[in-house]
Design a protein around this motif. Structure first.
Motif, PDB file in Angstrom:
ATOM      1  N   THR A   1      55.943  50.006  24.008  1.00  0.00           N
ATOM      2  CA  THR A   1      56.238  49.422  23.392  1.00  0.00           C
ATOM      3  C   THR A   1      56.067  47.745  22.102  1.00  0.00           C
ATOM      4  OG1 THR A   1      56.189  51.563  22.247  1.00  0.00           O
ATOM      5  CG2 THR A   1      57.139  50.130  20.331  1.00  0.00           C
ATOM      6  N   ARG A   2      56.968  47.453  22.645  1.00  0.00           N
ATOM      7  CA  ARG A   2      57.158  45.862  22.318  1.00  0.00           C
ATOM      8  C   ARG A   2      55.980  45.191  22.745  1.00  0.00           C
ATOM      9  NH1 ARG A   2      61.104  45.530  25.417  1.00  0.00           N
ATOM     10  NH2 ARG A   2      60.550  44.090  27.103  1.00  0.00           N
ATOM     11  N   ILE A   3      55.636  45.310  23.849  1.00  0.00           N
ATOM     12  CA  ILE A   3      54.368  44.387  24.298  1.00  0.00           C
ATOM     13  C   ILE A   3      53.441  44.262  24.068  1.00  0.00           C
ATOM     14  CG2 ILE A   3      54.069  43.073  26.820  1.00  0.00           C
ATOM     15  CD1 ILE A   3      57.027  42.324  25.767  1.00  0.00           C
ATOM     16  N   TRP A   4      52.858  45.583  23.813  1.00  0.00           N
ATOM     17  CA  TRP A   4      51.279  46.328  23.595  1.00  0.00           C
ATOM     18  C   TRP A   4      51.175  46.714  22.391  1.00  0.00           C
ATOM     19  CZ3 TRP A   4      48.042  44.584  26.758  1.00  0.00           C
ATOM     20  CH2 TRP A   4      48.313  44.314  27.995  1.00  0.00           C
ATOM     21  N   GLY A   5      52.747  46.719  21.549  1.00  0.00           N
ATOM     22  CA  GLY A   5      52.501  47.930  20.070  1.00  0.00           C
ATOM     23  C   GLY A   5      51.778  49.001  20.079  1.00  0.00           C
ATOM     24  N   MET A   6      52.032  49.818  21.198  1.00  0.00           N
ATOM     25  CA  MET A   6      51.953  50.979  21.617  1.00  0.00           C
ATOM     26  C   MET A   6      53.094  51.994  21.996  1.00  0.00           C
ATOM     27  SD  MET A   6      48.773  51.411  24.341  1.00  0.00           S
ATOM     28  CE  MET A   6      49.346  50.922  26.009  1.00  0.00           C
ATOM     29  N   ASP A   7      53.373  53.053  21.582  1.00  0.00           N
ATOM     30  CA  ASP A   7      54.444  54.529  21.593  1.00  0.00           C
ATOM     31  C   ASP A   7      54.252  55.214  22.017  1.00  0.00           C
ATOM     32  OD1 ASP A   7      56.416  55.501  21.666  1.00  0.00           O
ATOM     33  OD2 ASP A   7      56.790  56.033  19.928  1.00  0.00           O
ATOM     34  N   THR A   8      54.090  54.543  24.166  1.00  0.00           N
ATOM     35  CA  THR A   8      53.191  55.969  25.020  1.00  0.00           C
ATOM     36  C   THR A   8      54.391  57.084  25.455  1.00  0.00           C
ATOM     37  OG1 THR A   8      52.356  53.467  25.980  1.00  0.00           O
ATOM     38  CG2 THR A   8      52.755  55.969  27.615  1.00  0.00           C
TER      39      THR A   8
END
Length: 364
Positions: free
Chosen positions: A208-215
């Motif tokens: 979430t912090r680095i890629w901007g997506m909540d996996t």
């Protein structure tokens, strides 16, 4: 003939507990049976099952719901669990189903069968098992190639096609040339540290912090080796699956598509979109980000223009600031785009005004 079996809640709990033991069996390279589920974090409201096609077990998730079936195909390296948070959003009017490609996640891991016709046959086996005669296919990235191939070669089974950030390699050449990158490229996007790999929740926070997506955590557990103490290891895909599967949408296939089609593209808007992992960018960082932003926008515009030429009646939706996994970074906007498209009989009615991406200017 395809054989179908569904995991009961008790069986899922039992296998999860067994998998957490140090003595849990590890799948061999030749085995095609699904890997033992280690998905205690899976709270998504679905049932799961496998369809046997020959010696390969193909994993799927079914969220139920009423209405038209929507079948989600994941991108390269992902599993059906990548849609754990997104698919339930559509249960009120549709029946969402997601399928894990062979060689990945909880599907079998054979050494062969990674050509597009074989992968498409796996999808059809799941559809037949679930008695889904006609569906809307939603493919993310590589999944868009499978969705397009299925729609072209099995048109009676596919009602509509949605391409979520499904790229076109040829567009790398279509994009206009740009000035060379400025000196002083910023630090590379960081890799997960030991602390980030201590658990699925820690790795989720990192992405979430680095890629901007909540996996979803279940997606992390399904696609990685997991130690007895919960630490996340390497990806658990079949050894050659990544190399064999890589094949994205081609213009020739897209031109043959006759069903309504929607292309959803993320588009960076400012320098921050290119430097998510840099908390305090320097002047050189900002100069590089501006160059990268213009190149990213040019590639996306080139793909959009090619799509419009191949599919003049196709629908195109831009999601500003979106990541490649746009349904994870911007689920509300992605859901809105799908609902607008699925609520129409033809794609042309949801085209709307032509996007003015070329006029977007990066913020300072």
């Amino acid at each position: 003939m395809a054989h179908h079996f569904v995991r009961s809640p008790l069986a899922a709990l039992t296998t999860c507990l067994l998998a957490s033991s140090p003595l849990a069996a590890q799948p061999s390279a030749r085995a095609s049976r699904p890997a033992p589920p280690r998905l205690a974090a899976d709270a998504s409201p679905h049932r799961e099952g496998w369809v046997s096609r020959g010696e390969v077990h193909v994993h799927y998730l079914d969220w139920g719901g009423t209405g038209e079936p929507i079948v989600f195909l994941p991108g390269l390296g992902s599993s059906a669990h990548t849609y754990d948070a997104f698919a339930p959003r559509l249960r009120d009017g549709f029946r969402p189903v997601a399928i894990t490609r062979r060689g990945f996640g909880q599907s079998g891991r054979p050494t062969t069968g990674y050509d597009t016709p074989s992968l498409a046959a796996d999808v059809l086996a799941v559809l037949d098992s679930l008695k889904l005669t006609q569906v809307t296919l939603v493919g993310h990235s590589l999944g868009g190639a499978e969705a397009t191939w299925l729609a072209v070669h099995h048109p009676k089974r596919v009602r509509r096609v949605v391409l979520l950030e499904s790229y076109c390699y040829q567009c790398q050449q279509v994009a206009p040339s740009s000035a060379p990158p400025p000196p002083g490229r910023p630090a590379a996007r960081p890799k997960a540290s030991a602390a980030d790999l201590r658990s699925a929740s820690a790795l989720r926070a990192f992405t979430t912090r680095i890629w901007g997506m909540d996996t979803p955590e279940a997606e992390i557990l399904a696609t990685h080796r997991v130690a007895a103490d919960g630490r996340i290891g390497a990806r658990n895909s079949a050894p050659t699956a990544m190399d064999q599967v890589q094949r994205l949408v081609t213009p020739s296939e897209l031109r043959r598509l006759r069903q309504p089609v929607l292309l959803v593209l993320a588009i960076p808007q400012d320098r921050g979109d290119e430097l998510r992992w840099v908390p305090r960018p320097t002047r050189n960082d900002s100069a590089w980000a501006l160059w990268s932003l213009r190149m990213s926008q040019a590639r996306q515009r080139a793909w959009a223009e090619l799509f419009r030429r191949m599919q003049p009646s196709g629908a195109l939706t831009w999601i500003p600031h979106g990541a490649h996994h746009v349904y994870l970074s911007h689920p509300t906007e992605a859901e809105r785009a799908l609902r607008a498209f699925l609520g129409t009989q033809t794609a042309k009615s949801v085209l709307g005004p032509r996007p003015s991406v070329a006029q977007h200017s990066p913020s300072s």
